[in-house]
Design a protein around this motif. Sequence first.
Motif, PDB file in Angstrom:
ATOM      1  N   MET A   2      11.641  15.744   0.705  1.00  0.00           N
ATOM      2  CA  MET A   2      10.640  15.492   1.738  1.00  0.00           C
ATOM      3  C   MET A   2      10.499  13.992   1.944  1.00  0.00           C
ATOM      4  O   MET A   2      10.534  13.220   1.002  1.00  0.00           O
ATOM      5  CB  MET A   2       9.296  16.076   1.331  1.00  0.00           C
ATOM      6  N   LYS A   4       8.668  10.566   2.669  1.00  0.00           N
ATOM      7  CA  LYS A   4       7.371  10.036   2.270  1.00  0.00           C
ATOM      8  C   LYS A   4       6.514   9.828   3.519  1.00  0.00           C
ATOM      9  O   LYS A   4       6.971   9.258   4.511  1.00  0.00           O
ATOM     10  CB  LYS A   4       7.587   8.698   1.566  1.00  0.00           C
ATOM     11  N   LYS A   5       5.291  10.312   3.478  1.00  0.00           N
ATOM     12  CA  LYS A   5       4.405  10.145   4.629  1.00  0.00           C
ATOM     13  C   LYS A   5       3.790   8.749   4.594  1.00  0.00           C
ATOM     14  O   LYS A   5       3.168   8.358   3.607  1.00  0.00           O
ATOM     15  CB  LYS A   5       3.313  11.197   4.611  1.00  0.00           C
ATOM     16  N   VAL A   6       3.984   8.026   5.665  1.00  0.00           N
ATOM     17  CA  VAL A   6       3.489   6.658   5.753  1.00  0.00           C
ATOM     18  C   VAL A   6       2.076   6.675   6.326  1.00  0.00           C
ATOM     19  O   VAL A   6       1.805   7.342   7.317  1.00  0.00           O
ATOM     20  CB  VAL A   6       4.413   5.805   6.665  1.00  0.00           C
ATOM     21  N   LYS A   7       1.183   5.956   5.679  1.00  0.00           N
ATOM     22  CA  LYS A   7      -0.180   5.842   6.209  1.00  0.00           C
ATOM     23  C   LYS A   7      -0.150   5.074   7.518  1.00  0.00           C
ATOM     24  O   LYS A   7       0.656   4.171   7.705  1.00  0.00           O
ATOM     25  CB  LYS A   7      -1.081   5.093   5.229  1.00  0.00           C
ATOM     26  N   GLN A   8      -1.053   5.435   8.389  1.00  0.00           N
ATOM     27  CA  GLN A   8      -1.178   4.725   9.651  1.00  0.00           C
ATOM     28  C   GLN A   8      -2.567   4.132   9.769  1.00  0.00           C
ATOM     29  O   GLN A   8      -3.540   4.683   9.265  1.00  0.00           O
ATOM     30  CB  GLN A   8      -0.891   5.653  10.830  1.00  0.00           C
ATOM     31  N   ASN A  43       1.995   1.462  11.367  1.00  0.00           N
ATOM     32  CA  ASN A  43       2.290   1.960  10.026  1.00  0.00           C
ATOM     33  C   ASN A  43       1.803   0.943   9.007  1.00  0.00           C
ATOM     34  O   ASN A  43       1.918  -0.262   9.221  1.00  0.00           O
ATOM     35  CB  ASN A  43       3.786   2.204   9.856  1.00  0.00           C
TER      36      ASN A  43
END
Length: 64
Positions: A2, A4-8, A43
Amino acid sequence: MMAKKVKQLKVTLTRSVAGTLPKQRGTVKAIGLKRINSSVVINATPEMLGMVNVIAHLVKVEEM
């Protein structure tokens, strides 16, 4: 795997850039802010966080 989900972050220009240093004006332009109350979603990379830190007194930052 998966990704990595980047913070926004939502960055809103709340104060005028008139009277600020040229470096700060350039940073505001580079982030994509044009006029007071304009907002952009960026991002949360170390480079962008550093840019936001330079103009922290001019903007409001919210996590998305």
